[in-house]
Design a protein around this motif. Structure first.
Motif, short mmCIF file in Angstrom:
data_model
loop_
_atom_site.label_atom_id
_atom_site.label_comp_id
_atom_site.label_asym_id
_atom_site.label_seq_id
_atom_site.Cartn_x
_atom_site.Cartn_y
_atom_site.Cartn_z
N ALA A 57 2.86 -0.32 13.49
CA ALA A 57 2.31 -1.49 14.18
C ALA A 57 2.45 -2.76 13.35
O ALA A 57 2.27 -3.86 13.87
N GLY A 58 2.78 -2.61 12.07
CA GLY A 58 3.03 -3.79 11.24
C GLY A 58 2.13 -3.96 10.04
O GLY A 58 2.20 -4.99 9.36
N ALA A 59 1.28 -2.98 9.74
CA ALA A 59 0.41 -3.11 8.56
C ALA A 59 1.28 -3.21 7.30
O ALA A 59 2.24 -2.46 7.14
N GLU A 60 0.95 -4.14 6.44
CA GLU A 60 1.68 -4.31 5.18
C GLU A 60 1.48 -3.10 4.27
O GLU A 60 2.37 -2.72 3.52
N ALA A 61 0.28 -2.51 4.30
CA ALA A 61 -0.02 -1.33 3.50
C ALA A 61 -0.97 -0.45 4.29
O ALA A 61 -1.80 -0.94 5.04
N VAL A 62 -0.80 0.86 4.10
CA VAL A 62 -1.70 1.84 4.70
C VAL A 62 -2.08 2.82 3.60
O VAL A 62 -1.21 3.35 2.91
N LEU A 63 -3.39 3.03 3.43
CA LEU A 63 -3.87 4.02 2.49
C LEU A 63 -4.50 5.14 3.29
O LEU A 63 -5.46 4.91 4.02
N LEU A 64 -3.92 6.34 3.19
CA LEU A 64 -4.45 7.50 3.87
C LEU A 64 -5.36 8.22 2.89
O LEU A 64 -4.92 8.70 1.86
N GLN A 65 -6.66 8.25 3.21
CA GLN A 65 -7.67 8.77 2.29
C GLN A 65 -8.13 10.14 2.77
O GLN A 65 -8.55 10.30 3.89
N GLY A 66 -8.00 11.12 1.87
CA GLY A 66 -8.50 12.46 2.13
C GLY A 66 -9.55 12.80 1.09
O GLY A 66 -9.87 11.98 0.22
N PRO A 67 -10.11 14.01 1.14
CA PRO A 67 -11.18 14.35 0.20
C PRO A 67 -10.73 14.45 -1.25
O PRO A 67 -11.53 14.24 -2.16
N LYS A 68 -9.46 14.74 -1.51
CA LYS A 68 -9.01 14.91 -2.89
C LYS A 68 -7.83 14.03 -3.29
O LYS A 68 -7.52 13.90 -4.47
N ARG A 69 -7.15 13.42 -2.34
CA ARG A 69 -5.97 12.61 -2.63
C ARG A 69 -5.92 11.41 -1.69
O ARG A 69 -6.39 11.46 -0.57
N TRP A 70 -5.33 10.36 -2.20
CA TRP A 70 -5.02 9.19 -1.39
C TRP A 70 -3.51 9.01 -1.40
O TRP A 70 -2.86 9.25 -2.41
N PHE A 71 -2.97 8.58 -0.29
CA PHE A 71 -1.55 8.25 -0.21
C PHE A 71 -1.45 6.82 0.28
O PHE A 71 -2.10 6.45 1.26
N THR A 72 -0.65 6.03 -0.40
CA THR A 72 -0.49 4.63 -0.03
C THR A 72 0.97 4.37 0.32
O THR A 72 1.87 4.85 -0.37
N THR A 73 1.16 3.63 1.36
CA THR A 73 2.50 3.16 1.67
C THR A 73 2.43 1.64 1.78
O THR A 73 1.48 1.08 2.33
N CYS A 74 3.41 0.99 1.21
CA CYS A 74 3.50 -0.47 1.25
C CYS A 74 4.87 -0.83 1.78
O CYS A 74 5.85 -0.14 1.51
N ARG A 75 4.91 -1.93 2.48
CA ARG A 75 6.21 -2.43 2.95
C ARG A 75 6.98 -2.92 1.73
O ARG A 75 6.48 -3.68 0.92
N ALA A 76 8.19 -2.43 1.56
CA ALA A 76 9.01 -2.81 0.41
C ALA A 76 9.59 -4.20 0.61
O ALA A 76 10.09 -4.52 1.70
N PRO A 77 9.54 -5.04 -0.42
CA PRO A 77 10.18 -6.35 -0.32
C PRO A 77 11.70 -6.18 -0.35
O PRO A 77 12.20 -5.11 -0.71
N GLU A 78 12.41 -7.21 0.05
CA GLU A 78 13.87 -7.13 0.05
C GLU A 78 14.40 -6.90 -1.36
O GLU A 78 15.38 -6.21 -1.55
N THR A 79 13.75 -7.51 -2.33
CA THR A 79 14.14 -7.34 -3.73
C THR A 79 13.01 -6.61 -4.44
O THR A 79 11.87 -7.05 -4.42
N VAL A 80 13.35 -5.49 -5.06
CA VAL A 80 12.35 -4.71 -5.78
C VAL A 80 12.01 -5.41 -7.08
O VAL A 80 12.90 -5.80 -7.84
N ASP A 81 10.72 -5.62 -7.30
CA ASP A 81 10.28 -6.21 -8.56
C ASP A 81 9.03 -5.49 -9.03
O ASP A 81 8.32 -4.87 -8.24
N LEU A 82 8.79 -5.59 -10.30
CA LEU A 82 7.68 -4.88 -10.93
C LEU A 82 6.33 -5.29 -10.35
O LEU A 82 5.47 -4.45 -10.10
#
Length: 164
Positions: A57-82
């Motif tokens: 839907a367009g979220a810049e980042a989504v954090l999926l939170q479970g009882p023992k782990r979190w998973f994060t996804t972020c939209r990657a910029p065109e140029t990867v930087d630190l």
């Protein structure tokens, strides 16, 4: 947060080395984060699940939170930087390992196995501060025994505390 890349050709043992270093450095009181680079498209989510739908839907980042782990996804910029990668880390760390990203202008440790018959990257990259190899080498930077992760961990620990 200090950042160092572990670079080398495929099959050289980068992930194996990191898996050995992380518990050794953690035992020294360091919080470790890792960004692993791949040239392949990645997706840990499942089409149709809410987290997938929110991202699509367009979220810049989504954090999926479970009882023992979190998973994060972020939209990657065109140029990867630190800065973009570090901003997506949900947990503070003392040391960020980048596996790969040999093109970034940051300190690096090269994992080199002459048996792979690949060139030594340290000869061309002044950002390489050490080479971890399974054979002795004679080069301009530190050479570390790839089969002695305790020595490599000590080198990194010292580097962290010496670097401004």
């Amino acid at each position: 947060m200090k950042t160092i890349a572990v670079i080398g050709y495929s099959g050289s043992g980068k992930t194996t080395l990191l898996c050995a270093l992380i518990p050794l450095l953690h035992a020294k009181g360091l919080r470790i984060a890792v960004v692993k680079a791949t040239h392949h498209e990645v997706d840990w989510d499942t089409p149709g699940k809410d987290s997938f739908r929110l991202r699509e839907a367009g979220a810049e980042a989504v954090l999926l939170q479970g009882p023992k782990r979190w998973f994060t996804t972020c939209r990657a910029p065109e140029t990867v930087d630190l800065e973009s990668m570090a901003a997506c880390l949900p947990t503070p760390a003392d040391l960020l390992f980048l596996e790969g990203h040999k093109g970034l202008p940051i300190p690096k440790i090269e994992v080199h196995r002459p048996s792979l018959q690949k060139p030594l990257l340290a000869l061309e990259d002044p950002q390489i501060i050490a080479v971890a190899s399974d054979v002795p080498l004679s080069i301009h930077c530190s050479v570390l025994d790839l089969n002695a992760p305790e020595t490599i961990a000590k080198f990194i620990h010292t580097w962290i505390h010496e670097e401004p």
